[in-house]
Design a protein around this motif. Structure first.
Motif, mmCIF file in Angstrom:
data_model
loop_
_atom_site.group_PDB
_atom_site.id
_atom_site.type_symbol
_atom_site.label_atom_id
_atom_site.label_comp_id
_atom_site.label_asym_id
_atom_site.label_seq_id
_atom_site.Cartn_x
_atom_site.Cartn_y
_atom_site.Cartn_z
ATOM 1 N N ARG A 63 3.511 7.771 13.146
ATOM 2 C CA ARG A 63 4.552 7.354 12.194
ATOM 3 C C ARG A 63 4.118 6.088 11.474
ATOM 4 O O ARG A 63 3.150 5.442 11.845
ATOM 5 N N ARG B 77 5.838 -0.858 10.994
ATOM 6 C CA ARG B 77 5.750 -2.064 10.157
ATOM 7 C C ARG B 77 5.972 -3.352 10.925
ATOM 8 O O ARG B 77 5.976 -4.421 10.336
ATOM 9 N N ALA C 140 3.148 -4.758 -0.199
ATOM 10 C CA ALA C 140 4.621 -4.669 -0.225
ATOM 11 C C ALA C 140 5.105 -3.728 0.876
ATOM 12 O O ALA C 140 4.539 -2.648 1.081
ATOM 13 N N CYS D 166 0.587 1.509 8.908
ATOM 14 C CA CYS D 166 1.346 1.894 7.726
ATOM 15 C C CYS D 166 0.369 2.022 6.561
ATOM 16 O O CYS D 166 -0.435 1.109 6.327
ATOM 17 N N ILE E 154 -0.282 1.624 2.860
ATOM 18 C CA ILE E 154 0.357 0.808 1.836
ATOM 19 C C ILE E 154 -0.291 1.108 0.487
ATOM 20 O O ILE E 154 -1.441 0.739 0.231
ATOM 21 N N GLY E 155 0.491 1.800 -0.333
ATOM 22 C CA GLY E 155 0.010 2.124 -1.672
ATOM 23 C C GLY E 155 0.480 1.100 -2.691
ATOM 24 O O GLY E 155 -0.014 1.052 -3.818
ATOM 25 N N SER E 156 1.432 0.280 -2.268
ATOM 26 C CA SER E 156 1.988 -0.731 -3.162
ATOM 27 C C SER E 156 1.353 -2.091 -2.844
ATOM 28 O O SER E 156 1.772 -2.777 -1.904
HETATM 29 C C1 FMN Z 1 0.442 7.275 -0.103
HETATM 30 C C2 FMN Z 1 1.439 6.457 0.675
HETATM 31 C C3 FMN Z 1 1.768 5.186 0.240
HETATM 32 C C4 FMN Z 1 2.671 4.399 0.963
HETATM 33 N N1 FMN Z 1 2.936 3.114 0.545
HETATM 34 C C5 FMN Z 1 3.747 2.343 1.289
HETATM 35 C C6 FMN Z 1 3.956 0.979 0.928
HETATM 36 O O1 FMN Z 1 3.429 0.500 -0.083
HETATM 37 N N2 FMN Z 1 4.735 0.204 1.729
HETATM 38 C C7 FMN Z 1 5.318 0.726 2.870
HETATM 39 O O2 FMN Z 1 6.014 -0.032 3.567
HETATM 40 N N3 FMN Z 1 5.162 2.012 3.217
HETATM 41 C C8 FMN Z 1 4.384 2.835 2.480
HETATM 42 N N4 FMN Z 1 4.164 4.139 2.848
HETATM 43 C C9 FMN Z 1 4.806 4.663 4.061
HETATM 44 C C10 FMN Z 1 5.937 5.655 3.728
HETATM 45 O O3 FMN Z 1 7.080 4.902 3.371
HETATM 46 C C11 FMN Z 1 6.207 6.527 4.985
HETATM 47 O O4 FMN Z 1 5.127 7.398 5.153
HETATM 48 C C12 FMN Z 1 7.505 7.314 4.841
HETATM 49 O O5 FMN Z 1 8.610 6.453 4.854
HETATM 50 C C13 FMN Z 1 7.683 8.339 5.974
HETATM 51 O O6 FMN Z 1 7.604 7.718 7.227
HETATM 52 P P1 FMN Z 1 6.574 8.248 8.277
HETATM 53 O O7 FMN Z 1 5.201 7.845 7.787
HETATM 54 O O8 FMN Z 1 6.915 7.606 9.582
HETATM 55 O O9 FMN Z 1 6.693 9.753 8.309
HETATM 56 C C14 FMN Z 1 3.279 4.924 2.141
HETATM 57 C C15 FMN Z 1 2.932 6.217 2.577
HETATM 58 C C16 FMN Z 1 2.030 6.968 1.858
HETATM 59 C C17 FMN Z 1 1.671 8.344 2.364
#
Ligand code: FMN
Length: 191
Positions: free
Chosen positions: A10, A13, A64, A120, A122-124
């Protein structure tokens, strides 16, 4: 077993800030990325591994967290990631984003889960600032930041509600809940 690993991997954070990740662990995870499939086998992905306190702090300033948790500013100093894998695309090999990034990232994520780590994607992130900070050469683009550490939070998967709200939330005990569409909602046809 494999399903358990997928469920375990999962997005976390909040981490035990006093538990370190070694460079060997990060190298092993980068190796899972290296071994992953790549379109036309071009293998444009490269990695910067970060686990020093000083660089961790700097990377943290440029990412972020949890856009849906409006009243949360991200992990407090003692709960921040112990390391990062910064995924780069070598533009001299392939200029366009492919599926490679996601495939390699999930290999890393599953490998991290198997090691008892969590993280996690992080794409942002502030692309140019991070590039400068890490002194990334011109031919590379940063495509994804993978934050890693020993998870200090509980994440629970929920069936999505009838309204279809995809926003994750935290309850009063700070347990993180993530709605997922049900299997019958994502299988369009069985022919
Ligand atoms: C391509 C991608 C970019 C993401 N970017 C961020 C982000 O910038 N910040 C963040 O807190 N979570 C980020 N996430 C996490 C997603 O919010 C998370 O995968 C989603 O809420 C589902 O939760 P899970 O991964 O536990 O299934 C990203 C996930 C993916 C796949």
């Amino acid at each position: 077993m494999f399903k358990d690993l997928v469920k375990q991997a999962r997005s976390y954070r909040r981490f035990y800030g006093d538990k370190e990740i070694t460079m060997e662990q990060l190298r092993e995870l980068a190796d899972y990325g290296r071994l992953s499939p790549s379109g036309a086998n071009r293998q444009p992905l490269k990695y910067i591994l970060v686990n020093s306190r000083e660089k961790n702090d700097k990377v943290f300033e440029n990412v972020a967290w949890a856009g849906y948790l409006k009243d949360w500013e991200g992990p407090i100093p003692s709960e921040r990631p112990a390391g990062y894998i910064i995924m780069l695309r070598d533009n001299s090999i392939n200029k366009v984003t492919t599926m490679d990034e996601g495939i390699a990232a999930q290999s890393i994520f599953l490998g991290a889960a198997e090691m008892g780590l969590g993280g996690c994607f992080i794409g942002s992130f502030k692309k140019e600032q991070l590039k400068n900070l890490l002194e990334v050469d011109e031919e590379y683009d940063i495509t994804l930041v993978i934050a890693l550490g020993y998870p200090k939070e509980e994440v629970v998967l929920e069936d999505i509600t009838a309204e279809g709200d995809v926003k994750y939330w935290r309850d009063e005990s700070q347990v993180h809940h993530v709605p997922k569409r049900r299997l019958d909602q994502v299988i369009v046809k069985e022919l």
